[in-house]
Every structure is written in structure tokens, then in C-alpha cells.
Write a protein that holds these residues in place. Structure first.
Motif, PDB file in Angstrom:
ATOM      1  N   UNK A 122      10.443  13.045  -3.398  1.00 41.95           N
ATOM      2  CA  UNK A 122      10.786  12.445  -4.683  1.00 41.95           C
ATOM      3  C   UNK A 122      10.050  11.117  -4.817  1.00 41.95           C
ATOM      4  N   UNK A 123       9.797  10.667  -6.045  1.00 40.58           N
ATOM      5  CA  UNK A 123       9.044   9.423  -6.232  1.00 40.58           C
ATOM      6  C   UNK A 123       9.727   8.224  -5.589  1.00 40.58           C
ATOM      7  N   UNK A 124       8.936   7.394  -4.913  1.00 34.64           N
ATOM      8  CA  UNK A 124       9.445   6.113  -4.434  1.00 34.64           C
ATOM      9  C   UNK A 124       9.702   5.233  -5.659  1.00 34.64           C
ATOM     10  N   UNK A 125      10.779   4.466  -5.621  1.00 36.46           N
ATOM     11  CA  UNK A 125      11.198   3.706  -6.795  1.00 36.46           C
ATOM     12  C   UNK A 125      11.013   2.211  -6.589  1.00 36.46           C
ATOM     13  N   UNK A 126      10.077   1.595  -7.292  1.00 32.26           N
ATOM     14  CA  UNK A 126       9.916   0.141  -7.215  1.00 32.26           C
ATOM     15  C   UNK A 126      11.198  -0.562  -7.667  1.00 32.26           C
ATOM     16  N   UNK A 127      11.530  -1.650  -6.985  1.00 31.54           N
ATOM     17  CA  UNK A 127      12.723  -2.412  -7.343  1.00 31.54           C
ATOM     18  C   UNK A 127      12.304  -3.736  -7.974  1.00 31.54           C
ATOM     19  N   UNK A 128      13.147  -4.735  -7.869  1.00 29.26           N
ATOM     20  CA  UNK A 128      12.824  -6.055  -8.414  1.00 29.26           C
ATOM     21  C   UNK A 128      11.688  -6.670  -7.604  1.00 29.26           C
ATOM     22  N   UNK A 129      11.164  -7.771  -8.087  1.00 26.37           N
ATOM     23  CA  UNK A 129       9.974  -8.346  -7.473  1.00 26.37           C
ATOM     24  C   UNK A 129      10.251  -8.937  -6.099  1.00 26.37           C
ATOM     25  N   UNK A 130       9.251  -8.806  -5.233  1.00 21.06           N
ATOM     26  CA  UNK A 130       9.285  -9.433  -3.902  1.00 21.06           C
ATOM     27  C   UNK A 130       7.972 -10.179  -3.737  1.00 21.06           C
ATOM     28  N   UNK A 131       8.060 -11.360  -3.217  1.00 19.29           N
ATOM     29  CA  UNK A 131       6.869 -12.125  -2.899  1.00 19.29           C
ATOM     30  C   UNK A 131       6.370 -11.632  -1.548  1.00 19.29           C
ATOM     31  N   UNK A 132       5.212 -10.963  -1.537  1.00 21.62           N
ATOM     32  CA  UNK A 132       4.674 -10.406  -0.302  1.00 21.62           C
ATOM     33  C   UNK A 132       4.514 -11.498   0.745  1.00 21.62           C
ATOM     34  N   UNK A 133       4.123 -12.673   0.311  1.00 22.71           N
ATOM     35  CA  UNK A 133       3.908 -13.779   1.245  1.00 22.71           C
ATOM     36  C   UNK A 133       5.208 -14.238   1.901  1.00 22.71           C
ATOM     37  N   UNK A 134       6.347 -13.916   1.270  1.00 25.18           N
ATOM     38  CA  UNK A 134       7.639 -14.332   1.806  1.00 25.18           C
ATOM     39  C   UNK A 134       8.445 -13.136   2.315  1.00 25.18           C
ATOM     40  N   UNK A 135       7.753 -12.040   2.587  1.00 25.02           N
ATOM     41  CA  UNK A 135       8.442 -10.837   3.037  1.00 25.02           C
ATOM     42  C   UNK A 135       8.766 -10.864   4.520  1.00 25.02           C
ATOM     43  N   UNK A 174     -12.095  -5.764   4.105  1.00 13.91           N
ATOM     44  CA  UNK A 174     -10.924  -5.723   3.230  1.00 13.91           C
ATOM     45  C   UNK A 174      -9.651  -6.062   4.005  1.00 13.91           C
ATOM     46  N   UNK A 175      -9.533  -5.541   5.214  1.00 13.84           N
ATOM     47  CA  UNK A 175      -8.370  -5.845   6.053  1.00 13.84           C
ATOM     48  C   UNK A 175      -8.291  -7.348   6.326  1.00 13.84           C
ATOM     49  N   UNK A 176      -9.420  -7.947   6.699  1.00 14.78           N
ATOM     50  CA  UNK A 176      -9.445  -9.381   6.992  1.00 14.78           C
ATOM     51  C   UNK A 176      -9.075 -10.194   5.760  1.00 14.78           C
ATOM     52  N   UNK A 177      -9.609  -9.804   4.607  1.00 13.75           N
ATOM     53  CA  UNK A 177      -9.327 -10.547   3.378  1.00 13.75           C
ATOM     54  C   UNK A 177      -7.851 -10.452   2.999  1.00 13.75           C
ATOM     55  N   UNK A 178      -7.271  -9.277   3.157  1.00 11.89           N
ATOM     56  CA  UNK A 178      -5.851  -9.118   2.831  1.00 11.89           C
ATOM     57  C   UNK A 178      -4.989  -9.954   3.771  1.00 11.89           C
ATOM     58  N   UNK A 179      -5.341  -9.955   5.044  1.00 12.04           N
ATOM     59  CA  UNK A 179      -4.577 -10.738   6.015  1.00 12.04           C
ATOM     60  C   UNK A 179      -4.745 -12.234   5.787  1.00 12.04           C
ATOM     61  N   UNK A 180      -5.908 -12.629   5.284  1.00 11.69           N
ATOM     62  CA  UNK A 180      -6.104 -14.040   4.929  1.00 11.69           C
ATOM     63  C   UNK A 180      -5.216 -14.413   3.757  1.00 11.69           C
ATOM     64  N   UNK A 181      -5.121 -13.496   2.800  1.00  9.01           N
ATOM     65  CA  UNK A 181      -4.288 -13.749   1.618  1.00  9.01           C
ATOM     66  C   UNK A 181      -2.814 -13.791   2.003  1.00  9.01           C
ATOM     67  N   UNK A 182      -2.434 -12.941   2.951  1.00 13.34           N
ATOM     68  CA  UNK A 182      -1.052 -12.855   3.405  1.00 13.34           C
ATOM     69  C   UNK A 182      -1.028 -12.964   4.929  1.00 13.34           C
ATOM     70  N   UNK A 183      -1.006 -14.194   5.475  1.00 12.43           N
ATOM     71  CA  UNK A 183      -1.042 -14.376   6.933  1.00 12.43           C
ATOM     72  C   UNK A 183       0.170 -13.782   7.649  1.00 12.43           C
ATOM     73  N   UNK A 184       1.227 -13.503   6.915  1.00 12.44           N
ATOM     74  CA  UNK A 184       2.419 -12.907   7.524  1.00 12.44           C
ATOM     75  C   UNK A 184       2.275 -11.401   7.740  1.00 12.44           C
ATOM     76  N   UNK A 185       1.187 -10.826   7.215  1.00 11.81           N
ATOM     77  CA  UNK A 185       0.970  -9.379   7.341  1.00 11.81           C
ATOM     78  C   UNK A 185      -0.166  -9.116   8.323  1.00 11.81           C
ATOM     79  N   UNK A 186       0.077  -8.235   9.277  1.00 10.45           N
ATOM     80  CA  UNK A 186      -0.942  -7.798  10.221  1.00 10.45           C
ATOM     81  C   UNK A 186      -1.172  -6.303  10.032  1.00 10.45           C
ATOM     82  N   UNK A 187      -2.433  -5.927   9.928  1.00  9.81           N
ATOM     83  CA  UNK A 187      -2.781  -4.512   9.775  1.00  9.81           C
ATOM     84  C   UNK A 187      -3.531  -4.065  11.015  1.00  9.81           C
ATOM     85  N   UNK A 188      -2.961  -3.126  11.724  1.00 10.90           N
ATOM     86  CA  UNK A 188      -3.569  -2.612  12.945  1.00 10.90           C
ATOM     87  C   UNK A 188      -4.208  -1.255  12.661  1.00 10.90           C
TER      88      UNK A 188
END
Length: 446
Positions: free
Chosen positions: A32-45, A67-81
Motif C-alpha cells: 500500500x502507498x507510504x503516507x507522508x505526514x507533517x513536515x520534518x526537518x531532515x537536519x533535525x531528524x 551525490x552521496x558526499x553532497x547530500x551528507x554535507x547538506x545533512x551532516x546527521x545523515x550517513x549513507x553507506x
């Protein structure tokens, strides 16, 4: 099946956005479709780690890494392995990987029934309709989005829900030409089918091979007939046939005309002599050494170097009737595993992979962008012609999917028929009948 194409959008609200909600966890996930909820600040997740399993290698691996490096720079709290494996290995084991105790959050998937269709039906990848609406993925050409749509019951491809998202990179089938050879034989760069065939006739008369070709490999031998089919077939009917609506027959999709044209080229001696014994790599090498005027090929497979950038070019020929640009093309499909603990963050990264910053990384590494206007290298005129071909398809929304997606065995069937056609062991009518028989067999099994 994807052969050599893997060689083959603005990023909306990546800062403040919640797309929470995911499929239920457990051994049997929901489609079934995933349902977006209210807004979340990715940087504060909070601290988030995403695992990604993909098959990108070579130049593609570099733009993905950027692209991975740029996204992680934008959001230092997120690590993509990232974990990268061979395309064939990943395609064959994707269902098992997604059932593991610690499955990937993000995974590259092969389009078509055997891979994405199976994963969607089993609920192993998320239904992305909610994310598509939230991030505005309708900005992609509808003919591209259709390539990753399935009904949740897995019975229909090319309609229903979105189970994977495209990235800002694509691969096409089109016509490459050698400008130096054309100048030598007194032919202009073609603008349509008639001028292409006129140039082939001039090349033959001048003792030059008109169309570089090697048909020993079944998969790569189909590039010519598929490119020609795009010139004769109705776009909607080709789409409907590949997506298995059952309402369109093989005789109605330009395949007969394409087979007739290819056989006529063979009879005129326009292909490389002894092409049945020429391997793919050798055919590519010969074209890059100036041994022929033209070559039908997948983008991203010819490594032009130095002066070759000035001697070669690429184009999408318009259809023989009406002049619309219709061409075979696709983007790599990326899905979110249904057991992902962070589907909202994963979706935001998918959106980043489809955005303009990533498109520039794609171009910087010599591959075609999808949709975005980018800064093309000024010292690579050949590459600029590929980008122009890409944009002509974007403008006309002219994409058709790779024909072999129509059944799990179609690439082998069509490739074998092309080989027999060019050996005068079958006819264009036989080609169409064999394709229809393959299609009917698959339909009956569904």
C-alpha cells in the motif's frame, strides 16, 4: 533485462520536509502507498544511517559518490553507506537481500517483470506514490515514470503505483556518426531517415562501410532493429505492447517495418562485412577507429578521446512519419526497501539523486542527464550532441521502454531472430511471429 545501457527535477523541499510512514515491518510487507505526514526537518531528524546497495561502477560510480558526499554535507546527521555489487548478481539476488535481517534502505533495481515487478508484488519495496506527490516527481516525463509503475497485485506493468524512482541520469539508443567520414564521402549529417539512407548509399559507393555492426552477440545485435522500430512504430502502441496490456499485436508496433529496413540494409551491403563473426567490443573498436560512417548504439558505451570529440556526433532521428522524436531510453530505477527504518530520509535522498545538482555530477562524468538544464563541457562537442538528443526526447516526451522488458525472454528471442534474418534464414514476417509467440507464451503464464 538491461544490457549495456547501465554503463545503463528539481529537488523539492529537502530542507523542511517529512515523508514519514512506511510499510509495516515484518516478514510480509505491505505494498500500500507510504503516507507522508507533517513536515520534518531532515537536519533535525537525529543521527540517521542509510544503507544503499547498488550496481553503479565506472563513471557512474563517481557521480553517485559525488551525490552521496553532497547530500551528507547538506545533512551532516545523515550517513549513507554504499555497497556495490555486480549488476547481474544484484538483479538475481535482490529479493533475498531485501528479506535479510538487515536489508538495504535503498537499492537499485532492474525494470521489468522479473525484478521490480516481483519485488513490488511481494511487498519488498515501498509503494512510492505518497513520496511522488510530496516531492513533485510528476516533473519527470510521464513516459519515464511509467517504466517503474506496477499495480500492487503485480499483474500490470506501466500503470498503477510507483515502486521506484528515476535518477538524474539516463541511457538511450540512437545513431552515432563520424563527421570526418561524412565529409570525405560528401554527405551531410542526417536530419531524417531519408538523408541517413542517402548518406549510407554515398558511403557504400565510396568504398566505406556505411553502418558499423557486429551481430555475434544476441543482445547487442538488437540495437539497429530497436532504433529503427522507434522510427516506424506508434509510441503509444510500443508502450502498450511492452507493458503487456494485451491489446496490441507485434504486427502493429513498427517491428515489421524495422525488420524489413534492416534486411534491406543487409542486402545493400551497408553493414560491416562478416558481421556475424564480429564481437561487440571489436565492432565498437572499429567504429572508434573510423572504419564506418554510422553506428546504432546505447549512449554511455563509446569512450571518445581527444580529437574524436570533434569527429563524432550523436542524434535521435525523427520518426519517418510526422517527425516526432521517439526513442528508446530509461533511467536507473532506485527503490526503498519496505523494512527501511528511515523511509522519509531515504525518499529525500532519492529526490536528491533526481535533482539538478546530481544532474551536473552526471554530466561532469560524461553521462547523460535526465530533464535538467546543465552546464555541458565546452571541450566535448560530441557529448553536447548526445545532450541535445536527450533534450529532444524530453521535449517530445518521446521515450519508449526497452523492448526486451515485454517478456523475460524477449531479448534472446529478438536477438536470435535478427541473426537469422540477416543470414537469410528467416523473414521479417518470421521475426514478428516469433516475437508474438514469445509474448503470447508469457501472457498465458501470467
Amino acid at each position: 533485462m538491461v544490457t549495456r545501457r547501465t554503463v545503463l527535477k528539481s529537488a523539492a523541499a529537502l530542507g523542511l520536509f517529512t515523508v514519514a510512514g512506511c510499510a509495516p515491518q515484518g516478514s510480509k510487507a505491505s505494498n500500500a502507498p507510504a503516507k507522508p505526514a507533517a513536515s520534518i526537518d531532515v537536519a533535525k531528524a537525529g543521527t540517521v544511517t542509510l544503507t544503499m546497495l547498488d550496481w553503479w561502477s565506472g563513471d557512474a560510480a563517481q557521480w553517485v559518490s559525488n551525490a552521496v558526499k553532497a547530500y551528507q554535507q547538506k545533512y551532516p546527521n545523515v550517513t549513507i553507506k554504499r555497497t556495490t555489487v555486480d549488476w547481474g548478481q544484484l538483479t538475481q539476488t535482490a529479493n533475498l537481500r531485501l528479506k535479510e535481517k538487515n536489508p538495504p534502505d535503498i537499492i537499485t533495481v532492474n525494470n521489468g517483470w522479473q525484478s521490480l515487478g516481483t519485488l513490488a508484488k511481494a511487498g519488498l519495496v515501498l509503494n512510492l506514490d505518497g513520496y511522488s506527490q510530496a516531492f513533485g516527481w510528476d516533473r519527470f516525463p510521464s513516459t519515464i515514470l511509467r517504466q517503474t509503475q506496477f499495480t500492487p497485485d503485480g499483474k500490470t506493468m506501466g500503470g498503477g503505483s510507483l515502486f521506484a524512482a528515476p535518477v538524474a541520469s539516463s541511457s538511450l539508443i540512437g545513431l552515432y556518426y563520424n563527421k570526418a567520414v561524412l565529409d570525405r564521402i560528401g554527405a551531410a549529417v542526417p536530419t531524417d531517415l531519408a538523408s541517413f539512407e542517402d548518406a549510407c548509399a554515398k558511403a557504400k559507393a565510396a568504398g566505406v562501410v556505411p553502418i558499423g555492426y557486429g551481430s555475434q552477440d544476441k543482445g547487442s545485435s538488437t540495437a539497429v532493429i530497436l532504433a529503427l522500430q522507434d522510427l516506424f512504430g506508434d509510441q503509444n502502441k510500443i508502450n502498450d505492447f511492452v507493458y503487456s496490456t494485451g491489446s496490441v499485436k507485434a504486427a502493429e508496433i513498427g517491428l515489421m517495418e524495422a525488420a524489413q529496413r534492416q534486411k534491406s540494409y543487409q542486402d545493400k551491403g551497408w553493414f560491416t562485412p562478416n558481421h556475424p563473426g564480429i564481437q561487440y567490443a571489436d565492432a565498437v573498436d572499429a567504429f572508434l577507429k573510423g572504419k564506418s560512417a554510422f553506428r546504432f548504439e546505447y549512449t554511455g558505451t563509446l569512450a571518445f578521446k581527444g580529437a574524436q570529440e570533434k569527429d563524432y556526433g550523436y542524434l535521435q532521428l525523427p520518426q519517418a512519419s510526422g517527425g516526432k522524436i521517439v526513442g528508446t531510453g530509461a533511467s536507473t530505477a532506485v527503490a526503498i526497501g519496505s523494512k527501511s527504518a528511515h523511509p522519509d530520509i531515504a525518499a529525500s535522498f532519492l529526490d536528491f539523486l533526481a535533482g539538478p545538482q546530481t544532474a551536473q555530477y552526471v554530466v561532469d562524468n560524461g553521462l547523460l542527464p535526465l530533464l535538467h538544464d546543465v552546464k555541458a563541457p565546452t571541450d566535448k562537442p560530441e557529448f553536447a550532441t548526445e545532450i541535445a538528443g536527450q533534450r529532444s526526447l524530453d521535449k517530445d516526451n518521446g521515450y519508449v521502454p526497452y523492448f526486451d522488458w515485454s517478456t523475460p525472454t524477449m531479448l534472446d528471442t529478438l536477438g536470435g531472430q535478427v541473426q537469422m534474418l540477416l543470414a537469410s534464414r528467416s523473414t521479417p514476417d518470421d521475426v514478428v511471429k516469433a516475437v508474438q509467440a514469445d509474448y503470447d507464451k508469457f501472457q498465458a503464464g501470467r
